[in-house]
Design an enzyme around this catalytic site. Structure first.
Site, PDB file in Angstrom:
ATOM      1  CD  GLU A   1      -6.856   7.467   7.184  1.00 14.94           C
ATOM      2  OE1 GLU A   1      -6.715   7.668   8.408  1.00 14.94           O
ATOM      3  OE2 GLU A   1      -5.979   6.951   6.466  1.00 14.94           O
TER       4      GLU A   1
ATOM      5  CE  LYS B   1      -2.300   1.588   3.658  1.00 17.15           C
ATOM      6  NZ  LYS B   1      -1.801   2.996   3.706  1.00 17.15           N
TER       7      LYS B   1
END
Length: 256
Positions: free
Chosen positions: A181, A112
């Protein structure tokens, strides 16, 4: 062990994806046995288990070590390792080498990357080399000093437009999924509708393809949790009770 294609297919079939962090073998085994789809060895280990104030001090050595522990204990979940601060972005060669180390040596299935305009080319290069990439947009904690804290992102029209555009560019570069997010729910819903790859939200509302949280928040081990997290247990209280019971048993002569 699922492949990234199987994760994409499950999402395309309408199955909500579940993702949790883990940082060691015992908890990874529990998370895996519970049927969680993706385990993230996050640089959130800095705050969650290593005693740092942020993710910034986390090193490649720490991520590699914890990823190895998680991978060895995991049979069914996809293991994704975070690329820590400054392990990429300086040169593409260094980013490729560090990502390759997490796959080849530590046993991760994918990496990631906290994403921006500077990571589009790296994402494409890694995918070309056979390293699956999960992109990460919205609040990216490695930019803590730039954005001034863990603040909500994408709240202006310009910010929202940039996030949508970067999401599309990373999908085109080959990212197999996206974490988004701490953004407004409607922006996360728009990004999810825009992309063919699964979008996994954290603090981004219910309209994404899946959800991710930090394990210590979920089990109630953190001293404090972000406003978008939820505690599903009280492990901190259970540990405190067990330790106190052990102390009392030794001091009272009941153990051993």
């Amino acid at each position: 062990m699922p492949t990234v294609q199987e994760i994409r297919q499950a999402s395309a079939d309408g199955e909500p994806l579940t993702m949790l962090t883990a940082y060691d073998a015992p908890t990874a085994g529990i998370v895996d046995a519970a049927g969680i789809d993706v385990i993230l060895v996050g640089d959130s280990m800095g705050n969650a288990v290593l005693g740092y104030d942020s993710t910034l001090p986390v090193t490649m050595e720490e991520v590699a070590s914890h990823t190895g522990a998680v991978a060895r204990a995991t049979e069914d979940a996809l293991v994704v390792a975070d690329m820590p601060f400054l392990s990429y972005g300086t040169t593409d060669g260094e980013g490729v080498e560090n990502a390759g180390r997490l796959i080849k040596e530590a046993g991760a299935n994918a990496v990631k990357i906290e994403s921006g305009p500077h990571t589009v080319g790296l994402t494409e290069r890694l995918v070309d080399l056979g390293i699956p990439v999960m992109a990460h947009l919205g609040l990216t904690p490695q930019r803590l000093n730039e954005v001034g804290g863990y603040t909500r992102q994408g709240t202006t029209e310009d910010e929202a437009r940039e996030i949508r555009e970067l999401a599309r560019r990373h999908e085109e570069a080959g990212a197999f999924s996206l974490v988004i997010e701490h953004v407004p729910d409607d922006l996360a819903a728009e990004v999810t509708a825009d992309l063919d790859v699964p979008v996994i939200g954290i603090g981004a509302g219910p309209e994404t393809d899946g959800q991710v949280l930090v394990l210590t928040d979920v089990i109630g081990l953190s001293e404090s949790t972000p406003p978008f997290a939820e505690e599903f247990g009280d492990v901190r209280g259970e540990i405190a009770d067990a330790v106190a019971a052990y102390r009392d048993a030794v001091e009272g002569g009941e153990f051993p």
